[in-house]
Every structure is written in C-alpha cells, then in structure tokens.
Motif scaffolding. Structure first.
Motif, PDB file in Angstrom:
ATOM      1  N   ILE A  95      13.953  45.905  10.221  1.00 45.77           N
ATOM      2  CA  ILE A  95      14.954  46.452   9.770  1.00 45.77           C
ATOM      3  C   ILE A  95      14.223  46.852   8.006  1.00 45.77           C
ATOM      4  N   LEU A  96      14.596  48.271   8.074  1.00 48.16           N
ATOM      5  CA  LEU A  96      14.072  49.016   6.727  1.00 48.16           C
ATOM      6  C   LEU A  96      15.029  49.143   5.715  1.00 48.16           C
ATOM      7  N   THR A  97      14.709  48.700   4.536  1.00 55.16           N
ATOM      8  CA  THR A  97      15.487  48.976   3.447  1.00 55.16           C
ATOM      9  C   THR A  97      14.855  49.740   2.212  1.00 55.16           C
ATOM     10  N   PHE A  98      15.484  50.686   1.624  1.00 59.19           N
ATOM     11  CA  PHE A  98      15.305  51.643   0.668  1.00 59.19           C
ATOM     12  C   PHE A  98      16.236  51.746  -0.187  1.00 59.19           C
ATOM     13  N   ARG A  99      16.360  51.299  -1.572  1.00 58.92           N
ATOM     14  CA  ARG A  99      17.327  51.651  -2.444  1.00 58.92           C
ATOM     15  C   ARG A  99      18.573  50.912  -1.715  1.00 58.92           C
ATOM     16  N   ASP A 100      19.814  51.693  -1.555  1.00 60.85           N
ATOM     17  CA  ASP A 100      20.790  51.145  -0.597  1.00 60.85           C
ATOM     18  C   ASP A 100      21.020  51.547   0.690  1.00 60.85           C
ATOM     19  N   VAL A 101      19.833  52.400   1.276  1.00 60.54           N
ATOM     20  CA  VAL A 101      19.840  52.408   2.693  1.00 60.54           C
ATOM     21  C   VAL A 101      19.245  51.411   3.551  1.00 60.54           C
ATOM     22  N   VAL A 102      19.792  51.142   4.883  1.00 63.76           N
ATOM     23  CA  VAL A 102      19.347  50.204   5.721  1.00 63.76           C
ATOM     24  C   VAL A 102      19.208  50.868   6.916  1.00 63.76           C
ATOM     25  N   LYS A 103      18.118  50.705   7.592  1.00 59.86           N
ATOM     26  CA  LYS A 103      17.937  51.034   8.836  1.00 59.86           C
ATOM     27  C   LYS A 103      17.273  50.105   9.894  1.00 59.86           C
ATOM     28  N   ASP A 104      17.974  49.981  10.916  1.00 62.33           N
ATOM     29  CA  ASP A 104      17.705  48.802  12.153  1.00 62.33           C
ATOM     30  C   ASP A 104      17.136  49.557  13.299  1.00 62.33           C
ATOM     31  N   LEU A 105      15.798  49.006  13.499  1.00 57.46           N
ATOM     32  CA  LEU A 105      15.291  49.633  14.859  1.00 57.46           C
ATOM     33  C   LEU A 105      15.236  48.427  15.818  1.00 57.46           C
ATOM     34  N   SER A 106      15.259  48.548  17.022  1.00 57.79           N
ATOM     35  CA  SER A 106      14.915  47.516  17.861  1.00 57.79           C
ATOM     36  C   SER A 106      14.706  48.038  19.478  1.00 57.79           C
ATOM     37  N   LEU A 159       0.795  47.617 -12.996  1.00 59.57           N
ATOM     38  CA  LEU A 159       2.186  47.113 -13.248  1.00 59.57           C
ATOM     39  C   LEU A 159       2.757  46.701 -11.857  1.00 59.57           C
ATOM     40  N   PRO A 160       3.573  45.784 -11.760  1.00 65.76           N
ATOM     41  CA  PRO A 160       4.233  45.386 -10.285  1.00 65.76           C
ATOM     42  C   PRO A 160       4.991  46.757 -10.081  1.00 65.76           C
ATOM     43  N   PRO A 161       5.165  46.761  -8.791  1.00 63.64           N
ATOM     44  CA  PRO A 161       5.990  47.991  -8.389  1.00 63.64           C
ATOM     45  C   PRO A 161       7.489  47.925  -8.673  1.00 63.64           C
ATOM     46  N   ASP A 162       8.113  49.282  -8.880  1.00 66.94           N
ATOM     47  CA  ASP A 162       9.293  49.513  -9.171  1.00 66.94           C
ATOM     48  C   ASP A 162      10.320  49.074  -7.810  1.00 66.94           C
ATOM     49  N   PRO A 163      11.060  48.068  -7.844  1.00 64.31           N
ATOM     50  CA  PRO A 163      11.845  47.594  -6.446  1.00 64.31           C
ATOM     51  C   PRO A 163      12.541  48.869  -6.163  1.00 64.31           C
ATOM     52  N   GLU A 164      13.005  49.767  -6.813  1.00 68.75           N
ATOM     53  CA  GLU A 164      13.682  50.939  -6.547  1.00 68.75           C
ATOM     54  C   GLU A 164      12.826  51.944  -5.552  1.00 68.75           C
TER      55      GLU A 164
END
Length: 161
Positions: free
Chosen positions: A38-49, A10-15
């Motif tokens: 840029i990491l995104t998981f559900r409604d969380v966004v984390k920027d690294l640079s 099955l395709p992965p659950d986007p959540e």
C-alpha cells in the motif's frame, strides 16, 4: 557547519514522503501465497497485490517490497513499513555482507531469494529509503490492510487453501 548540513539533518516533511506498507504470506508455507503493498503520498493511496502458486512467506514479503519500490515513477524519500524481521534485517543489516561475500551467508551457503534481494537493491538505489519494522497483527490499520490484501490476492487466485 554549512547550511546544507543543517537542512539535511532536519526530519523529512511528511507531505513529501511516500509511505509503503507491505505484507506477504502463504497458506501453507511453502505453498500458494499472496503479497500486498500500500503506497501513500499526501492524500493518494495506491494498492498493489498479487499471488504466486508455489512460494514461501519470505518470498512474498520480499516481493511486496520490491513491487512497491519498483512502482515509484521518480526518486522519492520513502519509508517502507514491514512486519517481517527477515526483510528488515536482511536489507538493513545482512545484505552488505552477502554482497561482499558474493551472495553467500555466514555459513558459506548461497543466500535464499537472491533474485528478490537484487530487485530490492536495484529499486531502492534511486531513492532515500528508510526501513521500519512494525509488529504484525497489533492493530496498525495499514499493516492490517496489507495483510488482508495479500490474503485476498492468494484466495482469489488459489482458493482458501
């Protein structure tokens, strides 16, 4: 067919998927460079640079991927988006041959950026990682943002160069 086989197909659950958008570059190449993930998981966004004084575009692309994967705290299903054919082809097509040939390319020369390739291999080992290429500068919001963050990191560290 076993039940487990059906579930796995099955395709992965986007959540439940961590998305990582990466970019890196230099001005000039080689020269001062910046990278971003840029990491995104559900409604969380984390920027690294970050930035390096003397580097190459390819090293910055690889650094962005390594840093993004290394920042994950537990095993995940990860989709890494990159506009670098070098990164995507390297990790999905070429790396098995490089490892088999003791980090030598098709000409027998040592593979460039071995340290970063090894970091990426180690970082992805505990995850289920998909590598997706996206065309750069084509209006993809997170790809454009990763480019902007990498450029800002380089400029903050070294000026406009």
């Amino acid at each position: 067919m076993a039940y487990e086989d059906i579930v796995v197909s099955l395709p992965p659950d986007p959540e439940q998927v961590v998305q990582i958008w990466t970019d890196g570059g230099c001005r000039p190449n080689p020269g001062p460079g910046g990278w971003a993930a840029i990491l995104t998981f559900r409604d969380v966004v984390k920027d690294l640079s970050g930035a390096e004084a003397v580097t190459t575009n390819n090293r910055m692309e690889l650094t962005a991927a390594a840093m993004g994967l290394e920042s994950l705290k537990r095993p995940c299903h990860v989709i890494v988006h990159t506009d670098s054919q070098y990164l995507r082809n390297g990790i999905t097509r070429w790396i098995a041959g490089w490892v088999r040939k003791n980090w030598r390319g098709s000409t027998g020369e040592a593979v460039a950026n071995i340290d970063l390739w090894k970091r990426i291999l180690a970082a992805q080992e505990v995850h289920r990682v998909e590598w997706r290429w996206v065309r750069g500068h084509e209006g993809n919001d997170l790809n454009e943002r990763a480019d902007q963050l990498a450029t800002e990191a380089r400029r903050a560290a070294f000026g406009d160069g």
